[in-house]
Design a protein around this motif. Sequence first.
Motif, PDB file in Angstrom:
ATOM      1  N   ARG A  42       0.835  -1.193   0.000  1.00  0.00           N
ATOM      2  CA  ARG A  42       0.000   0.000   0.000  1.00  0.00           C
ATOM      3  C   ARG A  42       0.875   1.249   0.000  1.00  0.00           C
ATOM      4  O   ARG A  42       1.971   1.264   0.538  1.00  0.00           O
ATOM      5  N   GLN A  43       0.335   2.308  -0.585  1.00  0.00           N
ATOM      6  CA  GLN A  43       1.052   3.576  -0.666  1.00  0.00           C
ATOM      7  C   GLN A  43       0.564   4.590   0.367  1.00  0.00           C
ATOM      8  O   GLN A  43       1.231   5.596   0.619  1.00  0.00           O
ATOM      9  N   SER A  44      -0.598   4.342   0.945  1.00  0.00           N
ATOM     10  CA  SER A  44      -1.119   5.209   1.999  1.00  0.00           C
ATOM     11  C   SER A  44      -1.933   4.345   2.960  1.00  0.00           C
ATOM     12  O   SER A  44      -2.386   3.254   2.605  1.00  0.00           O
ATOM     13  N   PHE A  45      -2.124   4.871   4.177  1.00  0.00           N
ATOM     14  CA  PHE A  45      -2.716   4.066   5.235  1.00  0.00           C
ATOM     15  C   PHE A  45      -3.785   4.847   5.985  1.00  0.00           C
ATOM     16  O   PHE A  45      -3.735   6.072   6.077  1.00  0.00           O
TER      17      PHE A  45
ATOM     18  N   HIS B 173       2.260   7.169   5.038  1.00  0.00           N
ATOM     19  CA  HIS B 173       2.714   6.552   3.789  1.00  0.00           C
ATOM     20  C   HIS B 173       3.851   5.568   4.016  1.00  0.00           C
ATOM     21  O   HIS B 173       4.542   5.187   3.074  1.00  0.00           O
ATOM     22  N   SER B 174       4.042   5.147   5.243  1.00  0.00           N
ATOM     23  CA  SER B 174       5.108   4.217   5.595  1.00  0.00           C
ATOM     24  C   SER B 174       4.571   3.200   6.583  1.00  0.00           C
ATOM     25  O   SER B 174       3.901   3.566   7.563  1.00  0.00           O
ATOM     26  N   LEU B 175       4.862   1.936   6.339  1.00  0.00           N
ATOM     27  CA  LEU B 175       4.414   0.874   7.239  1.00  0.00           C
ATOM     28  C   LEU B 175       4.977   1.088   8.643  1.00  0.00           C
ATOM     29  O   LEU B 175       4.264   0.951   9.640  1.00  0.00           O
ATOM     30  N   GLU B 176       6.262   1.455   8.715  1.00  0.00           N
ATOM     31  CA  GLU B 176       6.873   1.685  10.018  1.00  0.00           C
ATOM     32  C   GLU B 176       6.210   2.849  10.751  1.00  0.00           C
ATOM     33  O   GLU B 176       6.045   2.807  11.971  1.00  0.00           O
TER      34      GLU B 176
END
Length: 224
Positions: free
Chosen positions: A120-123, A130-133
């Motif tokens: 994914r590019q956004s959450f 925009h980052s899983l972390e």
Amino acid sequence: MFQQSPQDFYPFTSKYDAVLRGETKLDAAEARGLALFNAEDKGNCASCHISERTPDGAFPLFSDFGQIALGVPRNRKLAANADPDYHDMGVCGPIRTDMKDHPEYCGLFRTPSLRNVAVRQSFFHNGVFHSLEEVIRFYAQRDTAPRRWYARGKDGQVHPYDDLPAQYHANVNTDPPFGQKPGGKPALSEAEIRDVAAFLRTLTDADQHNAPDPAALRTAARQP
């Protein structure tokens, strides 16, 4: 018309699926991440994103498909949010109108599956991260470091849950990893955040060709 092609919608070709089949094993970081993901006093992710097979042996979909309010920060890059009085409150509106008279549902959104989450590019519902972390870090530090996530008001004070009107703040979930006091110890350290992210990247199906390479991401994370 309903689609009846499980191989397209639920291929179960991720590394974690291979682990569940006994075909491979998680590496050390991924195994630590899974343990943290499941631990009720750490990530507690599996309370909503179920990680084990069902009693009938079906592979997990990594969602209980329930509704939850997380107090996600306001995304000020969205055009609609230029209006300070506009709030996307999920189940209770404004787009959905059938539950508008149920304030107990304001701020709640459907728990998504975490399968293929790494591509994914956004959450979150408003795409604020925009980052899983960074998403995992938000879970771990939402309540211990609110100044990191929320804007200051005209009074100069940080206002948590700044994308939800104050009268609905009681709906926001405070179960672990949430619930600590500001300035307290977060539920996950930076190393543990990286481990949880390493595990989540094992949920990427083989046909997701745009998925970032986990080894390359871990190498980049170690760069000064």
